[in-house]
Design a protein around this motif. Structure first.
Motif, short mmCIF file in Angstrom:
data_model
loop_
_atom_site.label_atom_id
_atom_site.label_comp_id
_atom_site.label_asym_id
_atom_site.label_seq_id
_atom_site.Cartn_x
_atom_site.Cartn_y
_atom_site.Cartn_z
N THR A 147 -0.64 5.84 -2.72
CA THR A 147 0.16 4.65 -2.98
C THR A 147 0.21 4.41 -4.49
OG1 THR A 147 -0.53 3.69 -0.87
CG2 THR A 147 0.40 2.18 -2.51
N GLU A 168 3.77 7.50 -3.36
CA GLU A 168 4.45 6.57 -2.46
C GLU A 168 4.54 5.22 -3.17
OE1 GLU A 168 3.20 4.48 1.66
OE2 GLU A 168 3.27 6.67 1.76
N GLN A 180 5.13 1.47 -4.22
CA GLN A 180 5.19 0.23 -3.46
C GLN A 180 5.21 -0.94 -4.44
OE1 GLN A 180 5.56 -0.23 -0.25
NE2 GLN A 180 5.27 1.89 0.45
N THR A 228 3.02 -3.01 1.19
CA THR A 228 2.12 -2.43 0.18
C THR A 228 0.72 -2.30 0.74
OG1 THR A 228 3.46 -3.38 -1.61
CG2 THR A 228 1.18 -2.76 -2.14
N SER A 283 0.57 0.49 3.22
CA SER A 283 0.59 1.80 2.57
C SER A 283 -0.80 2.19 2.08
CB SER A 283 1.59 1.79 1.41
OG SER A 283 1.51 3.00 0.66
#
Length: 342
Positions: free
Chosen positions: A11, A40, A42, A60, A63
């Protein structure tokens, strides 16, 4: 043909202010290094308040919970009643009880040479629990402010076990337990007593000492080389970790890791510096050093050391430095120099 490294989802929180700039630069460097991370992105921070009404949207949090790993730029907690520190929320949400703050000389020529310290801060207890209230007296509703600190035997044992295990795995020779048990006899006395009990298991392998926090602060600037690993409570760790950052050039060179059983978040510990945001002046070194910690966390030790070596060489041999380090390189130029070295 060599087997490709397994990809690891991470993340990515760009953060506020200079966050997007240093995150973008750091990701470029990590890609050049061949780090096995799949990013990823967020939302978090001020931008997330504008778009989602919450500095930490549910997506978020989901994730981070799914990936168990995050790289975080600096986040600004919005000024407003009822909005808690984003960093404290993250630590509590994922029970990130260990705050790891290494301080290692990268920039040569400073007042202190060859610093190699690690501070481990208990991250969930102490005075940071935030149990506070006012006591009204007469016509003054804020006549008395009262705050309670809480340490539990379980919490003290957990952070002590984590610290001694970390020290053993990394070849460290001494752990210094930092406390204020001469005054806060129960609150930090419990911490000292529990940590000493855990330390006995490592007798003959790791030396153990204890220091009162004010004496430790003085000794850190008189003779920091006497220390190896420092273990302390939440509030003392918050203060001493910034002090040891000062030994290596300031928060611009200070990475941090917040680690729990099921998740770990690595971060640049400095602020979002909105005054220089968007100007290409920011130093990405702290976030890159945090990324090196994250590489070690997933057993990518060789790449972590390559990254640290490249930082050292770029700054000291090539003379490519951002303004805070006395140079003229932009954020992008600094990243370009690192990539060339890698």
């Amino acid at each position: 043909m060599a087997k490709a490294a397994q990809r690891i989802p991470v993340t990515l929180l760009e953060g506020d202010g200079i966050g997007p700039e240093i995150v973008a630069a750091s990701c470029r460097v990590l890609d050049a290094l061949g780090a096995p991370f799949d990013w990823e992105p967020q939302p978090a921070g001020l931008s997330a308040v504008d778009s989602h009404g919450d500095p930490l949207p549910q997506a978020t949090l989901d994730s981070i919970r799914r990936n168990g790993l995050a790289l975080k730029g600096p986040l600004t907690t919005p000024v407003g009643k009822g909005i808690r520190s984003i960093n404290v929320r993250l630590r509590e949400e994922f029970q990130l009880y260990a705050n790891l703050r290494p301080a290692r000389t990268i920039v040569e020529g400073g007042r202190f040479a060859d610093i190699d310290l690690v501070l481990v801060r208990e991250n969930l207890e102490g005075f940071y629990v935030g149990y506070e209230h006012y006591i009204p007296v007469g016509g003054d509703p804020k006549a008395v402010a009262e705050s309670a600190g809480i340490n539990t035997r379980e919490g003290c044992r957990r952070i002590a076990e984590w610290t001694f295990d970390y020290a053993a795995r990394h070849g460290r020779k001494k752990v210094t337990i930092v406390h204020k048990a001469n005054i806060l006899k129960l609150l930090t006395g419990l911490f000292l007593e529990t940590a000493m009990e855990v330390g006995k298991r490592y007798e003959g392998q790791i030396a153990i000492e204890e220091r009162i926090v004010d004496n430790c602060a003085m000794q850190l600037v008189m003779n920091p080389w006497q220390f190896d690993v420092l273990l302390t409570t939440n509030l003392f760790g918050d203060i001493l970790s910034d002090q040891i950052a000062g030994l290596i050039g300031g928060l611009g060179m200070a990475p941090g890791g917040n680690i729990g059983k099921d998740a770990a978040i690595f971060e640049a510990v400095h602020g979002s510096a909105p005054d220089i945001a968007g100007k290409g002046l920011a130093n990405p070194s702290a976030l890159l050093l945090a990324a090196a910690m994250m590489l070690e966390h997933v057993d990518e030790h060789e790449r972590a050391e390559r990254l640290r070596t490249a930082l050292h060489t770029t700054i000291n041999t090539d003379g490519i430095r951002t303004g805070d380090l006395g140079g003229k390189a932009s954020t992008e130029q600094f990243a370009d120099g690192l990539i060339a070295r890698l």
